[in-house]
Scaffold this motif. Structure first.
Motif, PDB file in Angstrom:
ATOM      1  N   MET A  83      -2.982   1.162  -7.912  1.00 59.87           N
ATOM      2  CA  MET A  83      -3.409  -0.175  -7.503  1.00 59.87           C
ATOM      3  C   MET A  83      -3.917  -0.977  -8.709  1.00 59.87           C
ATOM      4  O   MET A  83      -3.755  -2.188  -8.769  1.00 59.87           O
ATOM      5  CB  MET A  83      -4.510  -0.087  -6.441  1.00 59.87           C
ATOM      6  CG  MET A  83      -4.049   0.384  -5.080  1.00 59.87           C
ATOM      7  SD  MET A  83      -2.770  -0.619  -4.316  1.00 59.87           S
ATOM      8  CE  MET A  83      -3.733  -1.910  -3.518  1.00 59.87           C
TER       9      MET A  83
ATOM     10  N   LEU B 205       0.808  -1.219   0.000  1.00 57.50           N
ATOM     11  CA  LEU B 205       0.000   0.000   0.000  1.00 57.50           C
ATOM     12  C   LEU B 205       0.839   1.265   0.000  1.00 57.50           C
ATOM     13  O   LEU B 205       0.366   2.313  -0.430  1.00 57.50           O
ATOM     14  CB  LEU B 205      -0.955  -0.002   1.201  1.00 57.50           C
ATOM     15  CG  LEU B 205      -2.064  -1.054   1.129  1.00 57.50           C
ATOM     16  CD1 LEU B 205      -2.981  -0.928   2.320  1.00 57.50           C
ATOM     17  CD2 LEU B 205      -2.867  -0.939  -0.158  1.00 57.50           C
ATOM     18  N   ASN B 206       2.085   1.197   0.484  1.00 55.52           N
ATOM     19  CA  ASN B 206       2.823   2.438   0.693  1.00 55.52           C
ATOM     20  C   ASN B 206       4.073   2.614  -0.135  1.00 55.52           C
ATOM     21  O   ASN B 206       4.591   3.714  -0.227  1.00 55.52           O
ATOM     22  CB  ASN B 206       3.231   2.553   2.158  1.00 55.52           C
ATOM     23  CG  ASN B 206       2.038   2.761   3.035  1.00 55.52           C
ATOM     24  OD1 ASN B 206       1.368   3.771   2.932  1.00 55.52           O
ATOM     25  ND2 ASN B 206       1.745   1.790   3.870  1.00 55.52           N
TER      26      ASN B 206
END
Lengths: 606, 198
Positions: free
Chosen positions: A228, A219-220
């Motif tokens: 995504m 996610l980071n």
């Protein structure tokens, strides 16, 4: 501020500012210890997971060969085994009943957790996540290293339980109380169970440390342009796997903690006033063994998908690359992964249909269980349509990926049978169940793992595996898998229960003596074939054909833009920027367009 | 061989302002811990509906410990604010008070259990009722998390004194503060849960 910057923010501030400029010039020198043992490089950690997983796969497979020997040849005497394994395991040339249950239990635990969880998602999450999202390493390389060493410690404890006087735990991999909670219940419930539970607690810690890292990294830490919806499906699958693990392993840990208290501190969570032969009535009051089943299967069912999803993700990627076609229904693939991840938490009671579960509650779980067929069918449809009219390259990785789809279909269909609570009354705890979960989860995920190893081996070691050995490995394994597990469906339908030591004593099951012998023989052949794969793997590390191009599969994803032997940090110079999704194969007549290629002006939109 | 050293070799990749990965990891870990206690408390509910359940009045000490942990949440928040304002003396005092309050909380929980024992309620061992054992296990594991918070405070304290370099990164203290508030809220949830679900 970027996250790369955020991570070394403290260093930049704490050191004086003039070192900032040449901060990325200096090399950090690696010793043997920091490079190969306590490595924080995600690629090395992945290899550590893989090789430890392979050691366990050999041990676990060998255990299955031993108990298949008992099932296939219940009247034969193998005196040479006694010399190798000792009297506790083999007496008078036959596997002892205690050893048989110990082997079955350890085979299950080891294969489910150590091989197909740590060995599969531990390897490929570590290896592929930073490489495919365009990151230098994991969000916390230190935690990543801890994750491996907790797994290593768990492995040592589990291995040591094989050598204690009373033998390893023998109450089944699900560790239901009272067999797991009472030392006096069986020999394996004594020291063996203590070691089992310690090993599993360490394993849960390892999985959680790994899972936290995978989620935070995906996610980071993605490179510029890697939204995504531009992630390869491998990463999506590994992401959902990590989410499942992080949410379900703590529940298992809770169940184990209560179990430890029942074992060692006289509480009555799971134990009630049952009678034990030679002990009498227990002093415990009001405990419920079903409570453990709820806690166990709340992990246990997501665990099935923790094993399967990484294989699904890798197969999606490999099918697309080797069909030279975009994956069919990219968003549908993500959606179905998501649906499977949600449903995974809502179906645990289908393992408990015959525990006295309220039939009305059971019907809800039947419905939810059968709903899993929908996302599964979507995935199968998409894999088949990806293959459809593709320009297929039959590499060993591709063969195993297609084999995965085949096994997933044939194993998945029997899941529809077992998901019905009415049919389950007949089929519960029979060989039908064994056949179902071995094909759909065990062998299928092994195939996903093999596909992944064959496909990414050039990236791991800069060498190619031998293709001929790969094809031999594939054909014997897939034929063997069906020959082993297909007949078990018939045995199960005839009501043959699992976990029995010797079926030749039963009039109803005598008819299966020859079939059991056949299964055992094939199992031995398939096991021997895996040694061929091991030879191929280790021989090729040193003597394999060298990889000469960066991108041997003409693949679009980022890992193939790194040097053939990537160092710690993966890319020399800047991390490439991403401009498109990873599945532009055969677009506008171009064979493949890597994700790093900017979108041209005349290019059609997908 | 800290990850900072490794990361410091890398040039920056501009990718928009996202949350610090370590902070994010903490949030996921908090979700994971929540699942663990969700499992404990739902097992408690399942077990409660079965036979031989003992109705236990919570000891008075639990009320005091609740007050202690709420105050500690306030002090760590103030400590975090003074760290940001670079008032290091005030920060050190407040963080010390927080750690002490954390230990006081654990002691009060222990006193609570001896109170229960004096009333003839056995937590573990032969003759214990699952209701009391659940209380012991759940509260015990919460105390372990509080102690983990105290250990984290000690860790940044020792690091601040031993390191020759002044480190003004707010990430560690921010993470500890988040974790501390979480442990506080977790206790309040457990406390209300034990009062209502008996």
């Amino acid at each position: 501020m970027s996250n790369e910057a955020a991570l070394h923010h403290s260093v930049d501030v704490s050191t004086s500012h003039d070192t900032h400029g040449d901060g990325h010039m200096h090399h950090h020198h690696e010793t043997f210890i920091t490079k190969y043992v306590f490595s924080q490089d995600h690629k090395m950690i992945a290899k550590q997971f893989l090789i430890t997983g392979m050691v366990w796969a050999v041990l676990g497979g060998l255990m299955s060969v031993l108990f298949r020997l008992q099932l296939g040849y219940p009247d034969s005497h193998f005196y040479w085994l006694e010399d190798i394994l000792g009297k506790w395991w083999v007496k008078d040339g036959q596997i002892t009943p205690e050893a048989y249950y110990a082997l079955v239990t350890t085979h299950g635990t080891v294969l489910v957790f150590f091989v197909l969880t740590a060995g599969l998602s531990g390897t490929f999450a570590n290896f592929l996540i930073p490489l495919q999202i365009g990151a230098r390493d994991m969000a916390s390389p230190f935690m990543n290293m801890l994750s491996y060493w907790f797994f290593f410690a768990a492995s040592c404890v589990m291995l040591s339980s094989m050598f204690v006087e009373t033998g390893p735990f023998s109450g089944g991999w699900t560790a239901y109380p009272p067999l797991s909670a009472l030392g006096s219940a069986s020999p394996g419930s004594k020291t063996g169970m203590d070691l089992w539970i310690v090993a599993m607690a360490l394993f849960v810690v390892s999985s959680l440390l790994g899972g936290l890292n995978y989620i935070a990294t995906i996610l980071n830490m993605r490179t510029k342009g890697m939204s995504m919806t531009r992630l390869p499906l491998t990463i999506w699958a590994l992401f959902f796997t990590a989410v499942l693990g992080v949410l379900s392993f703590p529940v298992l840990l809770s169940g184990f903690i209560l179990l430890i208290f029942d074992r060692n501190f006289g509480t009555s969570f799971y134990l009630s006033d049952i009678f034990i032969n030679g002990v009498g009535a227990l002093p415990n009051e009001g405990g419920s063994a079903i409570l453990f089943q709820h806690l166990f299967w709340f992990l246990g069912h997501p665990e099935v998908y923790i094993i399967l999803l990484p294989a699904m993700g890798m197969v999606s990627e490999i099918l697309s690359v080797n069909s030279r076609k975009p994956i069919f229904g990219y968003m549908a693939m993500i959606g179905s992964l998501f649906a499977i991840a949600i449903l995974a938490f809502l179906v645990w009671a289908h393992h408990m249909f015959v525990t006295g579960l309220n039939p009305f509650l059971g019907s809800v779980f039947v419905l939810l269980t059968l709903l899993i067929a929908v996302p599964s069918a979507i995935k199968v449809f998409n894999w088949l349509t990806t293959l459809w009219r593709g320009n297929i390259r039959f590499t060993p990785a591709m063969m195993f990926a297609i084999g995965f789809v085949s096994l997933f279909i044939s194993g998945g269909l029997t899941g529809i049978w077992l998901g019905n609570s009415a049919l389950d009354i007949h089929l519960h705890d029979t060989y039908f169940v064994i056949a179902h979960f071995h094909i759909v989860m065990g062998v299928a995920s092994m195939f996903g793992m093999f596909a992944g190893i064959y496909h990414w081996y050039p990236k791991m070691y800069g060498k190619h595996l031998n293709n001929t050995l790969g094809f031999i490995h594939f054909w014997i394994t897939i034929a063997g898998a069906y020959l082993i597990f297909w007949p078990m469906h018939y045995e199960g339908l005839a009501g043959m229960p699992r976990r029995y030591y010797d079926y030749s004593n039963w009039e109803s099951f005598k008819q299966f003596i020859d079939l059991n012998r056949f299964i055992s023989t094939v199992a031995m052949i398939v096991f021997a074939t895996q040694l061929l794969f091991l030879f191929n793997f280790f021989y090729s590390i040193f003597k394999g054909r060298k990889v000469t191009s960066r991108n041997p599969w003409q693949s679009n994803t980022l890992e193939w833009t790194t040097p053939i032997h990537p160092g710690h940090g993966n890319w020399v110079g800047e991390i490439p920027e991403v401009y498109r999704w990873p599945y532009d194969y055969g677009k506008d007549g171009v064979d493949f367009i890597p994700q790093t290629t900017p979108v041209g002006e005349e290019e059609s939109h997908h | 061989m800290s990850d900072n050293l490794i990361m410091s070799q890398y040039q920056n990749t501009p990718s928009g302002g996202r949350i610090h990965p370590h902070k994010f990891t903490l949030w996921v870990a908090i979700g994971s811990i929540c699942m663990m206690f969700a499992a404990f408390t739902s097992a408690y509910i399942v077990k409660r509906n079965q036979s031989k359940w003992l109705d236990i009045d919570l000891p008075i000490a639990f009320w005091y410990s609740t007050i202690a942990i709420i105050i500690s949440s306030i002090t760590i928040h103030l400590a975090f604010k003074s760290f940001k304002a670079r008032e290091m003396v005030r920060y050190r005092t407040l963080i010390t008070i927080t750690a002490i309050l954390g230990i006081v909380f654990c002691v009060l929980q222990f006193i609570g259990f001896s109170e229960l024992k004096n009333h003839g309620i056995q937590i573990f061992g032969q003759g214990s009722n699952p209701a009391a054992s659940f209380l012991g296990v759940i509260v015990g594991f919460h105390v372990l998390h509080v102690l983990a918070g105290v250990a984290a405070i000690l860790f940044i304290f020792i690091k601040a004194y031993s390191s020759k370099l002044k480190n003004y990164s707010i990430v560690p203290i921010e993470m500890i503060s988040t974790f501390w508030h979480f442990v506080d809220l977790l206790w309040i949830y457990l406390f209300i849960f034990f009062m209502w679900v008996r």
